[in-house]
Scaffold this motif. Sequence first.
Motif, PDB file in Angstrom:
ATOM      1  N   HIS A   1      27.449  33.966  43.324  1.00 37.06           N
ATOM      2  CA  HIS A   1      27.313  34.819  44.504  1.00 37.06           C
ATOM      3  C   HIS A   1      28.644  35.477  44.861  1.00 37.06           C
ATOM      4  O   HIS A   1      29.685  34.822  44.864  1.00 37.06           O
TER       5      HIS A   1
ATOM      6  N   SER B   1      30.305  37.451  47.999  1.00 41.82           N
ATOM      7  CA  SER B   1      30.052  37.672  49.425  1.00 41.82           C
ATOM      8  C   SER B   1      30.305  39.115  49.824  1.00 41.82           C
ATOM      9  O   SER B   1      30.950  39.892  49.101  1.00 41.82           O
TER      10      SER B   1
ATOM     11  N   PRO C   1      26.191  41.571  50.246  1.00 47.65           N
ATOM     12  CA  PRO C   1      26.455  40.621  49.166  1.00 47.65           C
ATOM     13  C   PRO C   1      25.785  41.018  47.855  1.00 47.65           C
ATOM     14  O   PRO C   1      24.897  41.882  47.819  1.00 47.65           O
TER      15      PRO C   1
ATOM     16  N   TYR D   1      30.933  29.920  49.142  1.00 47.61           N
ATOM     17  CA  TYR D   1      32.280  30.121  49.629  1.00 47.61           C
ATOM     18  C   TYR D   1      33.331  29.319  48.903  1.00 47.61           C
ATOM     19  O   TYR D   1      34.369  29.004  49.453  1.00 47.61           O
TER      20      TYR D   1
ATOM     21  N   ASN E   1      34.654  32.824  46.762  1.00 47.06           N
ATOM     22  CA  ASN E   1      34.880  33.884  47.737  1.00 47.06           C
ATOM     23  C   ASN E   1      36.013  33.544  48.703  1.00 47.06           C
ATOM     24  O   ASN E   1      36.770  34.434  49.113  1.00 47.06           O
TER      25      ASN E   1
ATOM     26  N   ASN F   1      31.082  35.315  56.751  1.00 51.65           N
ATOM     27  CA  ASN F   1      31.620  36.578  56.247  1.00 51.65           C
ATOM     28  C   ASN F   1      32.446  37.313  57.295  1.00 51.65           C
ATOM     29  O   ASN F   1      33.546  37.781  57.018  1.00 51.65           O
TER      30      ASN F   1
END
Length: 559
Positions: free
Chosen positions: A51, A53, A121, A323, A326, A420
């Motif tokens: 992923h 962000s 995202p 996270y 990121n 975020n």
Amino acid sequence: MKPQTPIADVLIVGAGPVGLTLAMDLASRGVRVVIAETRRRGEPPSVKCNHVSARTMEQFRRLGVAQKVRLAGLPEDYPNDVVFRTTFTGQELTRIPIPSRRDRYTAEGGPDTWWPTPEPPHRINQIYLEPILLAHAAALPGVSLLDRTQITGFTQDDDGVVATALDLDDGRTFDIRCRYLVGCDGGSSTVRKIMGAKLEGTPVIQRVQSTYIRAPGLRERVPGAPAWSCYAVNPRRCGTVFAIDGQDRWLVHNHLNPDEPDFESIDRDRSIRNILGVGPDFDYEVISKEDWVGRRLVADRFRQGRVFLAGDAAHLWVPYAGYGMNAGIADAINLGWLLGACLQGWADEQVLDAYELERQPITEQVSHFAMDHAQKMIRARSAVPPDIEAPGPHGEALRAAMGQEAYELNVQQFCCAGLNFGYFYADSPLIVSDGEAPPPYTMGSFTASTVPGCRAPHFWLEDGRSVYDAFGPGYTLLRSHRQVDIEPLLQASRQAGMPLAVIDVPAAQLPEGYRHPLVLCRSDQHVVWRGEHLPGNTEALVARLCGRARALVPEALSG
């Protein structure tokens, strides 16, 4: 053959996403960078992060790589949904709708479609992301990549750092001279160990037996629409399955129970089949084993003189809400502009003190969010009803209840606007507080604000650009009333050599979070000062922003 004494402004140890992003940011500021990486050029990374962000995509946009990233990964029409089923091929309990990359900018109505950003995202595995970043960084002027190179030690003085490098192919050692060194070399960081920093926190939260597989025909066995991620919930084994290519490659996480401390003591094949919901007649191939331990560990310091830590070298935690990587990229963006300001000569070296003072508290904060969520997920897995798959009204009622609980618990981590856009920098030497406290935030929610330290709320300019597209490389002043005189600030900035861009925006265009005619922001989008008018001493404000006047009292800088 590698040069004997390559010279760089910044030596980056590690060519993962964090190190490559830092290299791209520094190169955009005219900084000479050498990246030392132990792998061979083009050697694929492990299938870790899935992923990217919104905050990372915003920075990729600034660095000119967002669209390259957006076009890679799953097929363009593949749903990025998160689904909960009894098994991967079993009955659906609930679904968190997330748009495919084709619909990412236009989708409306779902929990993941309202993002206040030019770059929402993107779900993409690291095996696709990292090669894009590597190719982009390697093509930039001033960036040199030394593959098969291991940093084994370093010394530093007032003028710079000399790192000792080992050529892993021929065994030769050589020196790399640089002004600054940044360890982006992962959880087992050599740089962290050499500088004597220690990881502190919770060493084990969750063990995950993770397997990267190729399973032709598995997608066809799934009832209903496909999904990027599937949580399998049953009394035999709970796990998560991520779609890697949207065809036949999958990453299967088998979440071990607290009384299962050893990866190999658990039958991997049986666990995979229980998670997938397939019998012994179904064939699949193990591509690699990717077992990992979820932790909550943060380094006791992020800096020693001219040497810094970023990413997993500085902090490790359970990667809920995406996270892990990121947060590391946020480190890189923060450090990149500070190093750039110092190396370009307009900021004092004291400006670098802001890095640890800003990033370490954030990693502590975010890691607790992730740890708390991990513990809730562990409790939820231990409470799966034994008859969750039962037919008839009883089973249907159990599945409906568990589906609702799963949705409410997890929508915040997969639609994590708070992580975020809500975090802020407090007690920073580069942030001028005006006494108003930043609004609180959760994993999933936040309040847009221009309180110094917060991210400047996003909006679109009249010409169709994002306001972030107009930000300068140093500081940017947003002015909503042209009659407010800003010439003293412009003059003070010119005298100090501090780059300052000005954006005039009609007040009617500004979103609700903007209450002051003047809002001064950094290139990483964080607000540093705001006011109704300029402070009486603009030279003092500029000196503060250049790291030269930390002790100035806020009253002298209020506007």
